[in-house]
Enzyme design. Structure first.
Site, PDB file in Angstrom:
ATOM      1  N   ASP A  10      -9.302   1.499  -4.499  1.00  0.00           N
ATOM      2  CA  ASP A  10      -9.693   2.608  -3.627  1.00  0.00           C
ATOM      3  C   ASP A  10      -9.219   3.923  -4.235  1.00  0.00           C
ATOM      4  O   ASP A  10      -8.317   3.940  -5.067  1.00  0.00           O
ATOM      5  CB  ASP A  10      -9.084   2.431  -2.233  1.00  0.00           C
ATOM      6  CG  ASP A  10      -9.450   3.570  -1.289  1.00  0.00           C
ATOM      7  OD1 ASP A  10     -10.655   3.850  -1.142  1.00  0.00           O
ATOM      8  OD2 ASP A  10      -8.546   4.206  -0.717  1.00  0.00           O
ATOM      9  N   SER A  11      -9.791   5.011  -3.752  1.00  0.00           N
ATOM     10  CA  SER A  11      -9.384   6.337  -4.227  1.00  0.00           C
ATOM     11  C   SER A  11      -7.980   6.716  -3.752  1.00  0.00           C
ATOM     12  O   SER A  11      -7.421   7.689  -4.245  1.00  0.00           O
ATOM     13  CB  SER A  11     -10.398   7.376  -3.746  1.00  0.00           C
ATOM     14  OG  SER A  11     -10.464   7.368  -2.333  1.00  0.00           O
ATOM     15  N   CYS A  73     -13.608   1.659  -1.500  1.00  0.00           N
ATOM     16  CA  CYS A  73     -13.969   3.065  -1.307  1.00  0.00           C
ATOM     17  C   CYS A  73     -15.498   3.195  -1.250  1.00  0.00           C
ATOM     18  O   CYS A  73     -16.200   2.756  -2.167  1.00  0.00           O
ATOM     19  CB  CYS A  73     -13.416   3.872  -2.480  1.00  0.00           C
ATOM     20  SG  CYS A  73     -13.845   5.603  -2.483  1.00  0.00           S
ATOM     21  N   GLU A 152      -5.726  12.287   7.196  1.00  0.00           N
ATOM     22  CA  GLU A 152      -4.566  12.366   6.300  1.00  0.00           C
ATOM     23  C   GLU A 152      -3.494  13.328   6.805  1.00  0.00           C
ATOM     24  O   GLU A 152      -2.352  13.279   6.355  1.00  0.00           O
ATOM     25  CB  GLU A 152      -5.018  12.704   4.874  1.00  0.00           C
ATOM     26  CG  GLU A 152      -5.929  11.624   4.308  1.00  0.00           C
ATOM     27  CD  GLU A 152      -5.915  11.515   2.791  1.00  0.00           C
ATOM     28  OE1 GLU A 152      -5.519  12.482   2.127  1.00  0.00           O
ATOM     29  OE2 GLU A 152      -6.299  10.434   2.287  1.00  0.00           O
ATOM     30  N   CYS A 184     -16.958   5.485   5.498  1.00  0.00           N
ATOM     31  CA  CYS A 184     -15.797   6.033   4.802  1.00  0.00           C
ATOM     32  C   CYS A 184     -14.554   5.280   5.262  1.00  0.00           C
ATOM     33  O   CYS A 184     -14.416   4.982   6.454  1.00  0.00           O
ATOM     34  CB  CYS A 184     -15.664   7.530   5.110  1.00  0.00           C
ATOM     35  SG  CYS A 184     -14.174   8.293   4.433  1.00  0.00           S
ATOM     36  N   HIS A 186     -11.593   6.066   5.894  1.00  0.00           N
ATOM     37  CA  HIS A 186     -10.678   6.678   6.864  1.00  0.00           C
ATOM     38  C   HIS A 186     -11.204   6.669   8.301  1.00  0.00           C
ATOM     39  O   HIS A 186     -10.437   6.850   9.241  1.00  0.00           O
ATOM     40  CB  HIS A 186     -10.406   8.135   6.491  1.00  0.00           C
ATOM     41  CG  HIS A 186      -9.560   8.308   5.270  1.00  0.00           C
ATOM     42  ND1 HIS A 186      -9.878   7.730   4.050  1.00  0.00           N
ATOM     43  CD2 HIS A 186      -8.410   9.000   5.067  1.00  0.00           C
ATOM     44  CE1 HIS A 186      -8.957   8.076   3.159  1.00  0.00           C
ATOM     45  NE2 HIS A 186      -8.054   8.844   3.753  1.00  0.00           N
TER      46      HIS A 186
HETATM   47  N1  I24 Z   1      -2.856   8.756   6.420  1.00  0.00           N
HETATM   48  C1  I24 Z   1      -3.591   8.822   5.338  1.00  0.00           C
HETATM   49  N2  I24 Z   1      -3.293   9.521   4.246  1.00  0.00           N
HETATM   50  C2  I24 Z   1      -2.153  10.219   4.208  1.00  0.00           C
HETATM   51  C3  I24 Z   1      -1.725   9.459   6.390  1.00  0.00           C
HETATM   52  C4  I24 Z   1      -1.312  10.210   5.297  1.00  0.00           C
HETATM   53  N3  I24 Z   1      -0.122  10.773   5.575  1.00  0.00           N
HETATM   54  C5  I24 Z   1       0.216  10.378   6.830  1.00  0.00           C
HETATM   55  N4  I24 Z   1      -0.764   9.584   7.322  1.00  0.00           N
HETATM   56  N5  I24 Z   1      -1.825  10.915   3.111  1.00  0.00           N
HETATM   57  O1  I24 Z   1      -4.754   8.106   5.296  1.00  0.00           O
HETATM   58  C6  I24 Z   1      -2.709  10.980   1.983  1.00  0.00           C
HETATM   59  C7  I24 Z   1      -2.084  11.617   0.797  1.00  0.00           C
HETATM   60  N6  I24 Z   1      -0.871  10.899   0.366  1.00  0.00           N
HETATM   61  C8  I24 Z   1      -1.109   9.478   0.121  1.00  0.00           C
HETATM   62  C9  I24 Z   1       0.132   8.784  -0.397  1.00  0.00           C
HETATM   63  O2  I24 Z   1       0.654   9.438  -1.509  1.00  0.00           O
HETATM   64  C10 I24 Z   1       0.889  10.832  -1.312  1.00  0.00           C
HETATM   65  C11 I24 Z   1      -0.349  11.538  -0.823  1.00  0.00           C
HETATM   66  C12 I24 Z   1      -5.040   7.187   6.334  1.00  0.00           C
HETATM   67  C13 I24 Z   1      -4.422   5.867   6.043  1.00  0.00           C
HETATM   68  C14 I24 Z   1      -5.223   4.773   6.641  1.00  0.00           C
HETATM   69  C15 I24 Z   1      -4.675   3.439   6.308  1.00  0.00           C
HETATM   70  C16 I24 Z   1      -0.813   8.988   8.643  1.00  0.00           C
HETATM   71  C17 I24 Z   1      -0.709   7.483   8.630  1.00  0.00           C
HETATM   72  C18 I24 Z   1       0.473   6.840   8.325  1.00  0.00           C
HETATM   73  C19 I24 Z   1       0.572   5.439   8.371  1.00  0.00           C
HETATM   74  C20 I24 Z   1      -0.545   4.680   8.701  1.00  0.00           C
HETATM   75  C21 I24 Z   1      -1.750   5.314   8.988  1.00  0.00           C
HETATM   76  C22 I24 Z   1      -1.825   6.704   8.938  1.00  0.00           C
HETATM   77  F1  I24 Z   1       1.543   7.567   7.976  1.00  0.00           F
HETATM   78  F2  I24 Z   1      -2.970   7.301   9.202  1.00  0.00           F
HETATM   79  N1  DGL Z   2     -12.136   6.350   0.131  1.00  0.00           N
HETATM   80  C1  DGL Z   2     -13.143   7.404   0.322  1.00  0.00           C
HETATM   81  C2  DGL Z   2     -14.408   6.787   0.924  1.00  0.00           C
HETATM   82  O1  DGL Z   2     -14.397   5.742   1.535  1.00  0.00           O
HETATM   83  C3  DGL Z   2     -12.621   8.507   1.196  1.00  0.00           C
HETATM   84  C4  DGL Z   2     -11.573   9.361   0.533  1.00  0.00           C
HETATM   85  C5  DGL Z   2     -12.071  10.066  -0.709  1.00  0.00           C
HETATM   86  O2  DGL Z   2     -12.919  10.974  -0.616  1.00  0.00           O
HETATM   87  O3  DGL Z   2     -11.596   9.701  -1.771  1.00  0.00           O
HETATM   88  O4  DGL Z   2     -15.461   7.350   0.787  1.00  0.00           O
END
Ligand code: I24
Ligand code: DGL
Length: 270
Positions: A10-11, A73, A152, A184, A186
């Site tokens: 995944d991305s 992804c 995120e 997607c 998310h």
């Molecule tokens: N959820 C996602 N991405 C994040 C996040 C999050 N930060 C808090 N939560 N960060 O996606 C993205 C960028 N990061 C990634 C890790 O390395 C550094 C940069 C949704 C995840 C879906 C499985 C909130 C959060 C969490 C735990 C579980 C779910 C969730 F902290 F949404």
């Molecule tokens: N994983 C991507 C998707 O399902 C969403 C996040 C991204 O843009 O990289 O399209």
């Protein structure tokens, strides 16, 4: 070997929604996950870049004797599934076709909506997949670039989520769709908010769930289900911060302690 792991790429961390479904539907399978968090998001990138990155992730997991590859992804599936499938000797699954099949199955009016990243929608990959199954289907694709940053930011419920979801999917309101594909990784986190926006009147398809079902059918039919009595053994790789990845993955998967390593993808390019 049936006890070999299933590779999932995944991305970033979004593909963990697919991992969670895989662990629920295939609890004895070992999973090896790679999230390219350092270069996430893929959604706004060019198809050339996405193709290159997806190949780098594939090459990385090929080192671990995977018996199946899942491109979790949607964006990477839209761009690179066909060529990767053609080049690997193992089954390669994307998240788009399983989602499309499920939507055709549940839709009564054959008016189907798809939401996803800019690249997923521009590629029309869902539209092609849907029309390959049923020629007379009306597809409304809509890019929702604000929804990945919303999830995120951790704000996938509450007033802000309701506002951003409403503004994003408003163009679908007048289209009379009876089924909506969450195209997607998310968006499953936003499912309750999206459902209430449509007042529960449309059916929502989450591709991860359907992809895990497909993986399960393929492994069963090819006698590749893990029959080993020890295990499963999971491993997680990230191109970014180990600590941040671990926090999110452990919370999301509700696991005590997972094994996370950093992956250097550029060292594999020749
Ligand atoms: N959820 C996602 N991405 C994040 C996040 C999050 N930060 C808090 N939560 N960060 O996606 C993205 C960028 N990061 C990634 C890790 O390395 C550094 C940069 C949704 C995840 C879906 C499985 C909130 C959060 C969490 C735990 C579980 C779910 C969730 F902290 F949404
Ligand atoms: N994983 C991507 C998707 O399902 C969403 C996040 C991204 O843009 O990289 O399209």
């Amino acid at each position: 070997m049936s006890s070999n792991p299933i590779g999932i790429i995944d991305s970033g961390v979004g593909g963990l929604t697919v991992v969670k479904e895989m662990m629920r539907q295939l609890p004895h399978e070992s999973i090896i996950y790679l999230g390219d968090t350092a270069r996430c998001p893929y959604g706004p990138r060019s198809s050339e870049e996405i193709r290159k990155f997806t190949w780098e992730m594939t090459r990385f997991l090929e080192q671990y004797q995977i018996k199946m590859l899942i491109i979790a992804c949607n964006t990477a599936t839209a761009v690179a599934l066909d060529e990767i499938r053609q080049s690997l000797p193992i089954p390669v699954l994307g998240v788009i076709h399983p989602g499309a099949r499920a939507a055709i199955k549940v839709s009564k009016t054959n008016r189907i909506g798809v939401i996803g990243t800019q690249m997923t929608i521009n590629s029309k990959a869902y539209e092609f997949a849907l029309k390959k199954i049923r020629r007379r289907v009306t597809v409304h694709g809509l890019a929702c670039p604000k929804l990945v940053p919303l999830v995120e930011s951790g704000e996938w419920t509450g007033k802000l989520a309701e506002k951003v979801v409403a503004e994003s999917i408003e163009p679908l309101k007048g289209t009379n769709i009876d089924t909506l594909i969450l195209g997607c990784t998310h968006y499953p986190l936003l499912q309750p908010v999206i459902e209430s926006y449509f007042e529960g009147k449309i059916k929502i398809i989450s591709s991860g769930e359907e992809t895990a079902r497909e993986a399960s059918v393929i492994l069963d039919h090819t006698s590749m289900l893990n029959g080993s009595t020890d295990g499963p053994h999971h491993a997680f790789f990230t191109t970014g911060s180990k600590t941040m990845f671990k926090n999110i993955a452990q919370q999301w998967l509700e696991l005590e302690e997972i094994h996370v390593e950093t992956a250097n993808l550029t060292s594999l390019t020749t």
